[in-house]
Scaffold this active site. Structure first.
Site, mmCIF file in Angstrom:
data_model
loop_
_atom_site.group_PDB
_atom_site.id
_atom_site.type_symbol
_atom_site.label_atom_id
_atom_site.label_comp_id
_atom_site.label_asym_id
_atom_site.label_seq_id
_atom_site.Cartn_x
_atom_site.Cartn_y
_atom_site.Cartn_z
ATOM 1 N N HIS A 113 0.951 -1.204 -0.089
ATOM 2 C CA HIS A 113 0.113 0.024 -0.161
ATOM 3 C C HIS A 113 0.944 1.309 0.056
ATOM 4 C CE1 HIS A 113 -3.866 2.323 1.466
ATOM 5 N NE2 HIS A 113 -2.830 3.218 1.192
ATOM 6 N N HIS A 126 1.471 5.322 -1.832
ATOM 7 C CA HIS A 126 1.067 6.512 -2.364
ATOM 8 C C HIS A 126 2.439 7.166 -2.951
ATOM 9 C CE1 HIS A 126 -2.872 6.755 -0.915
ATOM 10 N NE2 HIS A 126 -2.370 6.253 0.387
ATOM 11 N N ARG A 133 1.950 9.531 -5.390
ATOM 12 C CA ARG A 133 1.401 10.842 -6.257
ATOM 13 C C ARG A 133 1.873 11.125 -7.644
ATOM 14 N NH1 ARG A 133 -1.380 10.931 -1.773
ATOM 15 N NH2 ARG A 133 -0.336 11.890 -0.202
ATOM 16 N N ASN A 186 -5.501 7.271 -5.723
ATOM 17 C CA ASN A 186 -6.151 8.526 -5.398
ATOM 18 C C ASN A 186 -5.500 9.809 -5.845
ATOM 19 O OD1 ASN A 186 -3.978 8.171 -3.475
ATOM 20 N ND2 ASN A 186 -5.152 9.300 -1.997
ATOM 21 N N LYS A 206 -9.441 -0.721 -5.476
ATOM 22 C CA LYS A 206 -9.301 0.044 -4.472
ATOM 23 C C LYS A 206 -10.861 0.919 -3.991
ATOM 24 C CE LYS A 206 -8.001 2.143 -0.630
ATOM 25 N NZ LYS A 206 -6.902 2.624 -0.229
ATOM 26 N N HIS A 250 -10.382 0.872 2.040
ATOM 27 C CA HIS A 250 -10.262 1.876 3.290
ATOM 28 C C HIS A 250 -11.463 1.960 4.014
ATOM 29 C CE1 HIS A 250 -8.425 5.776 4.940
ATOM 30 N NE2 HIS A 250 -9.853 5.677 5.591
ATOM 31 N N HIS A 278 -4.342 -0.601 5.991
ATOM 32 C CA HIS A 278 -3.783 -0.116 7.201
ATOM 33 C C HIS A 278 -4.773 -0.187 8.401
ATOM 34 C CE1 HIS A 278 -6.671 2.627 5.185
ATOM 35 N NE2 HIS A 278 -6.106 3.168 4.167
ATOM 36 N N ASP A 321 1.554 2.576 3.417
ATOM 37 C CA ASP A 321 0.535 3.767 3.493
ATOM 38 C C ASP A 321 1.635 5.026 3.473
ATOM 39 O OD1 ASP A 321 -1.566 5.442 2.904
ATOM 40 O OD2 ASP A 321 -2.562 5.146 4.759
ATOM 41 N N HIS A 375 2.988 14.446 1.793
ATOM 42 C CA HIS A 375 2.592 15.729 1.714
ATOM 43 C C HIS A 375 3.423 16.967 2.124
ATOM 44 C CE1 HIS A 375 -1.706 14.396 1.371
ATOM 45 N NE2 HIS A 375 -1.532 13.641 2.313
ATOM 46 N N ALA A 387 -3.892 14.485 5.887
ATOM 47 C CA ALA A 387 -3.341 13.266 6.442
ATOM 48 C C ALA A 387 -2.369 12.380 5.898
ATOM 49 C CB ALA A 387 -4.793 12.538 6.433
HETATM 50 O O1 DOR Z 1 -3.185 9.392 5.937
HETATM 51 C C1 DOR Z 1 -3.601 9.033 4.848
HETATM 52 N N1 DOR Z 1 -2.948 9.618 3.803
HETATM 53 N N2 DOR Z 1 -4.626 7.989 4.549
HETATM 54 C C2 DOR Z 1 -5.317 7.808 3.656
HETATM 55 O O2 DOR Z 1 -6.239 7.123 3.409
HETATM 56 C C3 DOR Z 1 -4.759 8.767 2.191
HETATM 57 C C4 DOR Z 1 -3.195 9.198 2.319
HETATM 58 C C5 DOR Z 1 -2.989 10.209 1.247
HETATM 59 O O3 DOR Z 1 -3.270 9.929 0.228
HETATM 60 O O4 DOR Z 1 -2.441 11.210 1.972
HETATM 61 ZN ZN ZN Z 2 -3.356 5.247 1.798
#
Ligand code: DOR
Ligand code: ZN
Length: 344
Positions: A14, A16, A18, A42, A100, A137, A175, A248, A252, A264
């Site tokens: 899992h 991310h 970007r 996402n 997902k 999720h 997660h 996960d 950011h 988050a």
């Molecule tokens: O903390 C998180 N960040 N949880 C998520 O489900 C999405 C992720 C994100 O894409 O930043």
């Molecule tokens: Zn995630």
């Protein structure tokens, strides 16, 4: 005392990554230690169709450091308008590994997720038929449900009904953050597994809220009470084949974290393996680290384990407290404990 540990190369079930500049900045940190990763869809707009997944995969491959053999395992973002035929074709061609499910509004960029679960029943039926796994999720979005209860309520209201309606559907609860989820996974005799993040093995909700608010520890699902962290540690370090690593890791920029309404996500890609070695050693379970990071995931997904290896040595790791990206600095997760293992 063990000084060095060689395991099959890990995978991240899992992740991310970007897009654009951020993708190019974060991808090398995962590709250094991991052979494969399940790539979250996402983006804005989300990766909904096979064509979008193919284009995103191409951008990831183009961003890989020279000589890297990292493999992105692509996913589609389930919407109420997902076309089962397009999805099945993307699976048949080998392009996608999972689909997902985001409940609409549950987390970052989840606005196009599912509000009415009945509407996706035909897609879930198709997935069960062709053996395409569903990643979830697991949080309800009902504003009347306390945020610390949203995972447990999701199991009762959404996940259990879906699993009863589609018993052949292979599900991954992603997660997980509660003892309730650990118990639910253990209660299933088949077609259910869970990923656990690095950060949920380390922090509880006090880390976020006691002694001042710590936005860099804020993620979703939010970290819970200590008893839940301990249940996650017990599950992860047990060797039980139903639990495996999904970091996960969710970058950011600091500017987007440190806001009145901050994003988050914890960015753990650079130090995940050092942190996990620490956690497993603290639990006297270094001999189960490989199962958690490198064996249980491929086993559940029906993929071969990696032939290559990764070696950890007992030495303080050196990783930056943040990485610089063209979009701004991204803070690396602080495990709040000295680390004694480095990837060599
Ligand atoms: O903390 C998180 N960040 N949880 C998520 O489900 C999405 C992720 C994100 O894409 O930043
Ligand atoms: Zn995630």
């Amino acid at each position: 005392m063990t000084q060095s540990l060689t395991i099959r190369r890990p995978d991240d079930w899992h992740l991310h990554l970007r897009d654009g500049d951020m993708l190019r900045a974060v991808l090398p940190h995962t590709a250094r230690d991991f052979a494969r990763a399940i790539i979250m869809p996402n983006l804005v707009p989300p990766v909904v169709t096979g064509a979008q997944a193919q284009a995103y995969r191409d951008r990831i491959m183009a961003a890989l450091p020279e000589g890297s053999d990292f493999t992105p395992l692509m996913t589609l973002y389930l919407t109420e308008d997902t076309d089962p035929a397009d999805m099945a074709a993307a699976h048949a061609s080998g392009l996608i590994t999972a689909v997902k499910l985001y409940p609409a509004g549950a987390t970052t960029n989840s606005a196009s997720g599912v509000a009415n679960f009945d509407k996706v029943a035909p897609v879930l039926e198709k997935m069960a038929e062709i053996g395409l796994p569903l990643c979830t999720h697991g949080e309800v979005t009902d504003p009347s449900v306390d945020i610390f209860d949203r995972e447990a309520v999701f199991i009762d209201r959404v996940l259990d009904p879906i699993r009863k309606s589609h018993p052949a559907l292979r599900v991954i609860m992603e997660h997980i953050t509660t003892g309730d989820a650990v118990d639910y996974v253990k209660s299933a005799d088949q077609n259910l597994a869970a990923t656990i993040t690095t950060h949920h093995l380390v922090i509880n909700r006090n880390h976020i809220l006691a002694g001042g608010i710590k936005p860099h520890y804020y993620c979703l699902p939010v970290a819970k009470r200590e008893k839940h962290r301990l249940a996650l540690r017990a599950a992860a370090t047990s060797g039980d084949a139903r639990f495996f690593l999904g970091t996960d890791s969710a970058p950011h920029t600091d500017a987007n974290k440190l806001l009145p309404c901050g994003c988050a996500g914890c960015f753990t890609a650079p130090n995940t393996m050092s942190i996990l070695a620490e956690v497993f050693e603290q639990e006297n379970a270094l001999d189960h680290l490989e199962a958690f990071t490198s064996l249980n995931g491929p086993n559940y997904y029906g993929l071969p384990v990696n032939e290559s290896t990764l070696t950890l040595t007992r030495e303080a790791p050196d990783y930056p407290d943040h990485i610089d990206t063209p979009e701004g600095p991204v803070t690396v997760f602080d495990p709040a404990t000295p680390l004694n293992w480095r990837v060599s």
